[in-house]
Structure formats: structure tokens, C-alpha cells
Design a protein around this motif. Structure first.
Motif, PDB file in Angstrom:
ATOM      1  N   TYR A 233       0.853  -1.185   0.000  1.00 42.07           N
ATOM      2  CA  TYR A 233       0.000   0.000   0.000  1.00 42.07           C
ATOM      3  C   TYR A 233       0.891   1.238   0.000  1.00 42.07           C
ATOM      4  O   TYR A 233       2.116   1.159   0.150  1.00 42.07           O
ATOM      5  CB  TYR A 233      -0.941  -0.004   1.209  1.00 42.07           C
ATOM      6  N   ILE A 234       0.279   2.394  -0.180  1.00 41.70           N
ATOM      7  CA  ILE A 234       0.990   3.667  -0.158  1.00 41.70           C
ATOM      8  C   ILE A 234       0.782   4.304   1.211  1.00 41.70           C
ATOM      9  O   ILE A 234      -0.353   4.429   1.682  1.00 41.70           O
ATOM     10  CB  ILE A 234       0.485   4.605  -1.269  1.00 41.70           C
ATOM     11  N   GLN A 235       1.865   4.697   1.845  1.00 40.39           N
ATOM     12  CA  GLN A 235       1.791   5.315   3.168  1.00 40.39           C
ATOM     13  C   GLN A 235       1.998   6.820   3.044  1.00 40.39           C
ATOM     14  O   GLN A 235       2.960   7.281   2.429  1.00 40.39           O
ATOM     15  CB  GLN A 235       2.852   4.728   4.102  1.00 40.39           C
ATOM     16  N   ALA A 236       1.068   7.586   3.585  1.00 43.24           N
ATOM     17  CA  ALA A 236       1.192   9.040   3.654  1.00 43.24           C
ATOM     18  C   ALA A 236       1.338   9.452   5.112  1.00 43.24           C
ATOM     19  O   ALA A 236       0.991   8.695   6.023  1.00 43.24           O
ATOM     20  CB  ALA A 236      -0.024   9.719   3.027  1.00 43.24           C
ATOM     21  N   ASP A 237       1.843  10.658   5.322  1.00 46.00           N
ATOM     22  CA  ASP A 237       2.083  11.126   6.691  1.00 46.00           C
ATOM     23  C   ASP A 237       0.955  11.991   7.232  1.00 46.00           C
ATOM     24  O   ASP A 237       1.098  12.628   8.281  1.00 46.00           O
ATOM     25  CB  ASP A 237       3.403  11.896   6.759  1.00 46.00           C
ATOM     26  N   GLY A 238      -0.170  12.010   6.525  1.00 49.67           N
ATOM     27  CA  GLY A 238      -1.278  12.866   6.935  1.00 49.67           C
ATOM     28  C   GLY A 238      -1.265  14.210   6.238  1.00 49.67           C
ATOM     29  O   GLY A 238      -2.244  14.959   6.322  1.00 49.67           O
ATOM     30  N   LYS A 239      -0.176  14.505   5.536  1.00 51.47           N
ATOM     31  CA  LYS A 239      -0.061  15.777   4.818  1.00 51.47           C
ATOM     32  C   LYS A 239       0.167  15.571   3.322  1.00 51.47           C
ATOM     33  O   LYS A 239      -0.485  16.211   2.501  1.00 51.47           O
ATOM     34  CB  LYS A 239       1.078  16.603   5.412  1.00 51.47           C
ATOM     35  N   THR A 240       1.105  14.683   2.988  1.00 53.47           N
ATOM     36  CA  THR A 240       1.408  14.435   1.583  1.00 53.47           C
ATOM     37  C   THR A 240       1.678  12.950   1.351  1.00 53.47           C
ATOM     38  O   THR A 240       2.051  12.222   2.276  1.00 53.47           O
ATOM     39  CB  THR A 240       2.649  15.235   1.110  1.00 53.47           C
ATOM     40  N   ALA A 241       1.487  12.532   0.115  1.00 56.26           N
ATOM     41  CA  ALA A 241       1.821  11.174  -0.309  1.00 56.26           C
ATOM     42  C   ALA A 241       2.643  11.264  -1.583  1.00 56.26           C
ATOM     43  O   ALA A 241       2.399  12.125  -2.447  1.00 56.26           O
ATOM     44  CB  ALA A 241       0.558  10.359  -0.569  1.00 56.26           C
ATOM     45  N   THR A 242       3.623  10.390  -1.700  1.00 54.03           N
ATOM     46  CA  THR A 242       4.423  10.297  -2.917  1.00 54.03           C
ATOM     47  C   THR A 242       3.860   9.174  -3.771  1.00 54.03           C
ATOM     48  O   THR A 242       3.804   8.026  -3.342  1.00 54.03           O
ATOM     49  CB  THR A 242       5.902  10.021  -2.584  1.00 54.03           C
ATOM     50  N   ILE A 243       3.418   9.515  -4.975  1.00 51.52           N
ATOM     51  CA  ILE A 243       2.787   8.536  -5.861  1.00 51.52           C
ATOM     52  C   ILE A 243       3.475   8.581  -7.219  1.00 51.52           C
ATOM     53  O   ILE A 243       3.651   9.652  -7.803  1.00 51.52           O
ATOM     54  CB  ILE A 243       1.280   8.811  -6.025  1.00 51.52           C
ATOM     55  N   THR A 244       3.861   7.413  -7.704  1.00 51.92           N
ATOM     56  CA  THR A 244       4.536   7.277  -8.994  1.00 51.92           C
ATOM     57  C   THR A 244       3.623   6.583  -9.992  1.00 51.92           C
ATOM     58  O   THR A 244       2.978   5.587  -9.656  1.00 51.92           O
ATOM     59  CB  THR A 244       5.850   6.486  -8.848  1.00 51.92           C
ATOM     60  N   VAL A 245       3.560   7.121 -11.197  1.00 54.79           N
ATOM     61  CA  VAL A 245       2.777   6.535 -12.274  1.00 54.79           C
ATOM     62  C   VAL A 245       3.736   6.033 -13.341  1.00 54.79           C
ATOM     63  O   VAL A 245       4.662   6.747 -13.751  1.00 54.79           O
ATOM     64  CB  VAL A 245       1.809   7.570 -12.887  1.00 54.79           C
ATOM     65  N   GLN A 246       3.521   4.793 -13.801  1.00 56.09           N
ATOM     66  CA  GLN A 246       4.381   4.170 -14.808  1.00 56.09           C
ATOM     67  C   GLN A 246       3.520   3.613 -15.941  1.00 56.09           C
ATOM     68  O   GLN A 246       2.527   2.936 -15.689  1.00 56.09           O
ATOM     69  CB  GLN A 246       5.205   3.043 -14.187  1.00 56.09           C
ATOM     70  N   LEU A 247       3.906   3.896 -17.184  1.00 56.36           N
ATOM     71  CA  LEU A 247       3.171   3.432 -18.351  1.00 56.36           C
ATOM     72  C   LEU A 247       4.155   2.901 -19.380  1.00 56.36           C
ATOM     73  O   LEU A 247       5.148   3.571 -19.698  1.00 56.36           O
ATOM     74  CB  LEU A 247       2.354   4.577 -18.958  1.00 56.36           C
ATOM     75  N   TYR A 248       3.889   1.708 -19.901  1.00 57.71           N
ATOM     76  CA  TYR A 248       4.779   1.133 -20.913  1.00 57.71           C
ATOM     77  C   TYR A 248       4.009   0.136 -21.760  1.00 57.71           C
ATOM     78  O   TYR A 248       2.934  -0.340 -21.397  1.00 57.71           O
ATOM     79  CB  TYR A 248       5.978   0.439 -20.252  1.00 57.71           C
ATOM     80  N   GLY A 249       4.585  -0.189 -22.918  1.00 64.32           N
ATOM     81  CA  GLY A 249       4.014  -1.209 -23.801  1.00 64.32           C
ATOM     82  C   GLY A 249       3.076  -0.632 -24.844  1.00 64.32           C
ATOM     83  O   GLY A 249       2.586   0.496 -24.732  1.00 64.32           O
ATOM     84  N   GLY A 250       2.858  -1.425 -25.893  1.00 66.57           N
ATOM     85  CA  GLY A 250       1.981  -1.019 -26.972  1.00 66.57           C
ATOM     86  C   GLY A 250       2.712  -0.153 -27.978  1.00 66.57           C
ATOM     87  O   GLY A 250       3.871   0.231 -27.786  1.00 66.57           O
ATOM     88  N   PRO A 251       2.040   0.168 -29.093  1.00 65.64           N
ATOM     89  CA  PRO A 251       2.646   1.053 -30.083  1.00 65.64           C
ATOM     90  C   PRO A 251       2.830   2.451 -29.509  1.00 65.64           C
ATOM     91  O   PRO A 251       2.124   2.846 -28.570  1.00 65.64           O
ATOM     92  CB  PRO A 251       1.627   1.054 -31.232  1.00 65.64           C
ATOM     93  N   GLU A 252       3.769   3.197 -30.043  1.00 66.84           N
ATOM     94  CA  GLU A 252       3.982   4.559 -29.573  1.00 66.84           C
ATOM     95  C   GLU A 252       2.740   5.394 -29.856  1.00 66.84           C
ATOM     96  O   GLU A 252       2.236   5.440 -30.969  1.00 66.84           O
ATOM     97  CB  GLU A 252       5.213   5.162 -30.254  1.00 66.84           C
ATOM     98  N   THR A 253       2.246   6.053 -28.801  1.00 63.12           N
ATOM     99  CA  THR A 253       1.019   6.837 -28.942  1.00 63.12           C
ATOM    100  C   THR A 253       0.912   7.838 -27.808  1.00 63.12           C
ATOM    101  O   THR A 253       1.648   7.766 -26.827  1.00 63.12           O
ATOM    102  CB  THR A 253      -0.215   5.914 -28.939  1.00 63.12           C
ATOM    103  N   ASP A 254      -0.004   8.763 -27.946  1.00 62.82           N
ATOM    104  CA  ASP A 254      -0.281   9.730 -26.886  1.00 62.82           C
ATOM    105  C   ASP A 254      -1.275   9.128 -25.903  1.00 62.82           C
ATOM    106  O   ASP A 254      -2.218   8.427 -26.289  1.00 62.82           O
ATOM    107  CB  ASP A 254      -0.867  11.015 -27.472  1.00 62.82           C
TER     108      ASP A 254
END
Length: 331
Positions: A233-254
């Protein structure tokens, strides 16, 4: 209308945690028989089911001329003896779109990004999705798509059991088009962020794909992840959370990527969504500091990526991460 069954399946979670199977909207005419999409009866452990769809023909082009758009939508409970909870999101040009649900008798559900319906068997809800678009300029034609989320009220129990299993499965309609003869209102425009990195695919992903003989899937299938392994799970300190988004695979596209907390989009470093272009055999990655000061202790996080090039590429669209528990402070 198309029929979507949300069924608990025993799946092996390979790359992005235990995410739900995606149910694609078959690219066929709306008049086709619903039964043509299914060869087997639902399993006994079916979590719920619904028939839903945009009601106008698939070649419909809506015209935006400055007045609110009205798009007919229908959803029907399809699980005998069960009440199915379904949340409905809307995306315009790949961007999350708030809308109100307006019924024929004048009843109106307040504008929100997600409208939630609790449907008994054969209970049908017919309404217009009414909205001022958050994106679009005169001369453009862009796709519009509805995305459903199964049992959105479900939240994982806590740090000792953070799994979502097959809750929050997503399905989607095929897209229709909106032709703009006027600009979308300045006051409703969503802002795109473009601050992301393109990095090499981690070796553990490549090794897992090779072990399962699935390396070729990198050419055809997009995968979206929050970088959190199943059971974590993602742990926050009650003020902020650090969240990373990762996307890969498929043909090159927007892709336009929206991050949701408790089914509502959140700001990404001052932007409403992240606009990226994927690179073959590499990963798009971005990390955000998210304000959690107004959140409760247990929250749900997921991201959805939608390509505005829908219909032009052979690629899974939309793409959703597994839902992940965000623990905000001590529990």
C-alpha cells in the motif's frame, strides 16, 4: 447497448499487481444481439453484472456549439438475485469529464466525475450525460468514452489486508466523436502536465515477460502501474503522499493519464492530468507529491490512461492501474 459481466477469475498477477481483467467493448454495431458476445454462462462467483452503453449509433458525431452537450446513456442491472454497484466515469479526448445525469422527468444528479448506481436485476437507468467539455477547440473532432468501475464503494480493510482483488474492475464503451464548432469554455478547461521521464524498462519486468513467453506483448499491450506490488500500500504522513505513475508497452502513442483518489481526479503538480507519449520498449514515469491533508485514514488510489487516438491504433484503451490502498497517517 453492450453487455459487460464482471466475474471473479483466478488470475496470475504478473507485472502491475493484482489488477482486474479488462473487458473490451466489442467493435460491432449496437443492434447486434447481446448474446453474441458471450459463449459461456457467468461463473457462480460472479461479483455483479450490468448492461450499459452510449445510446446513439457508433458513427454518431455530436456537435459542440457552445451549449451543453447531452449524450444519452443507459445502464441495467444484469445479475439475477444481486444488486450491482457501478460507478460511471466520462472521458473527453482522454480527459476526465464531470457531468450531471439528467432524467426524462427532469430529475438531475448533481455534477460529478463519477455517478454511482445500485442496480437490482433488470433495473434500468436511462439519462443524458450533460456537460460543458473540459477540452476542445473549434475545428477539432475528439473521442468521448464512458468507463465503468465495479463496486466503487469498496475500500481495502487496512495495512494488514490492503488487497482489492477484483473490486474496481473497469470496462468501457466504444467511443463516439465530438465535433467542435466553438471553443470549450475557458472556465472549464482542464490543464495538462507534461513533466515526465522516459526510462529503460526495469529488468524484473523484462525477466517476468520472458519467463511467461509474453515478451511480444510489449508491442501490443499497454500497462499502467502505480509501482506498488500486490499486497502493498501507499503510506502518507497525513499531509502528503508520494505517488509514482508508470506506463509502458503497446505502439507509440499519446495518452492522457488521470490520477484518482476516492474516484475523484487530483491535481498533479498543478495540472489536471498528465499528457505523455509512450516510447517503444521504454517506460514513461512520473512522480507526484499529492496533498492528503483533507483525506481520511483509508483511501483508494488508481490511475486511468486514455488515448485520444482511440480507433486509430490496435491497443487496449482505456488502461487502468490496480486500485491501491492509501493509508493517510497512523491507523
Amino acid at each position: 447497448m453492450h453487455r459487460f459481466l464482471f466475474i471473479s477469475l483466478a488470475l496470475v498477477c504478473l507485472l502491475a499487481g493484482c489488477s482486474a481483467p479488462q473487458t473490451r467493448d466489442p467493435a460491432t454495431d449496437e443492434s447486434d444481439s447481446l448474446d453474441a458476445y458471450f459463449e459461456e454462462e457467468p461463473a457462480d462467483n460472479e461479483m455483479g453484472s450490468a448492461e450499459f452503453g452510449l445510446q446513439d449509433p457508433m458513427d454518431t458525431v455530436y456537435t459542440y456549439d457552445g451549449e451543453s452537450l447531452e449524450i444519452p446513456f443507459s445502464i441495467t442491472g444484469a445479475s439475477s438475485g444481486k444488486t450491482t454497484e457501478i460507478g460511471v466515469l466520462l472521458f473527453v479526448d482522454g480527459v476526465a469529464q464531470p457531468y450531471s445525469a439528467v432524467y426524462e422527468d427532469g430529475t438531475e444528479l448533481e455534477e460529478s466525475y463519477m455517478q454511482v448506481f445500485n442496480l437490482d436485476y433488470e433495473q434500468q437507468e436511462n439519462f443524458d450525460m450533460v456537460f460543458q467539455p473540459v477540452t476542445g477547440k473549434a475545428g477539432e473532432t475528439v473521442p468521448v468514452m464512458a468507463v465503468t468501475i465495479l463496486e466503487p464503494s469498496f475500500v481495502a480493510e487496512g495495512p494488514d489486508n490492503p488487497r482489492y482483488g477484483f473490486h474496481h474492475q473497469e470496462s468501457a464503451t466504444t467511443s463516439r466523436q465530438i465535433s467542435f464548432v466553438a471553443d470549450a469554455p475557458a472556465q472549464t478547461l482542464a490543464t495538462a502536465g507534461t513533466d515526465y521521464n522516459v526510462v529503460d524498462l526495469p529488468q524484473d519486468i523484462l525477466d517476468t515477460l520472458a519467463a511467461w513467453g509474453a515478451t511480444d506483448s510489449l508491442d501490443t499491450t499497454a500497462t499502467l502501474s502505480l509501482g506498488v506490488e500486490d499486497g502493498n500500500y501507499i503510506q502518507a504522513d497525513g499531509k502528503t503522499a508520494t505517488i509514482t505513475v508508470q506506463l509502458y508497452g503497446g505502439p507509440e502513442t499519446d495518452f492522457n493519464i488521470t490520477l484518482f483518489i476516492n474516484h475523484q481526479p487530483v491535481q498533479l503538480n498543478g495540472a489536471d492530468y498528465l499528457s505523455v507519449r509512450t516510447v517503444k520498449n521504454q517506460m514513461v514515469e512520473a512522480t507526484f507529491q499529492i496533498d492528503t491533508s483533507a483525506l481520511g485514514a483509508l483511501n483508494t488510489v488508481y490511475a486511468i490512461a486514455v488515448t485520444p487516438e482511440d480507433g486509430e491504433l490496435e491497443i487496449n484503451n482505456p488502461v487502468k492501474t490496480a486500485s491501491v490502498l492509501l493509508v493517510n497517517g497512523e491507523v
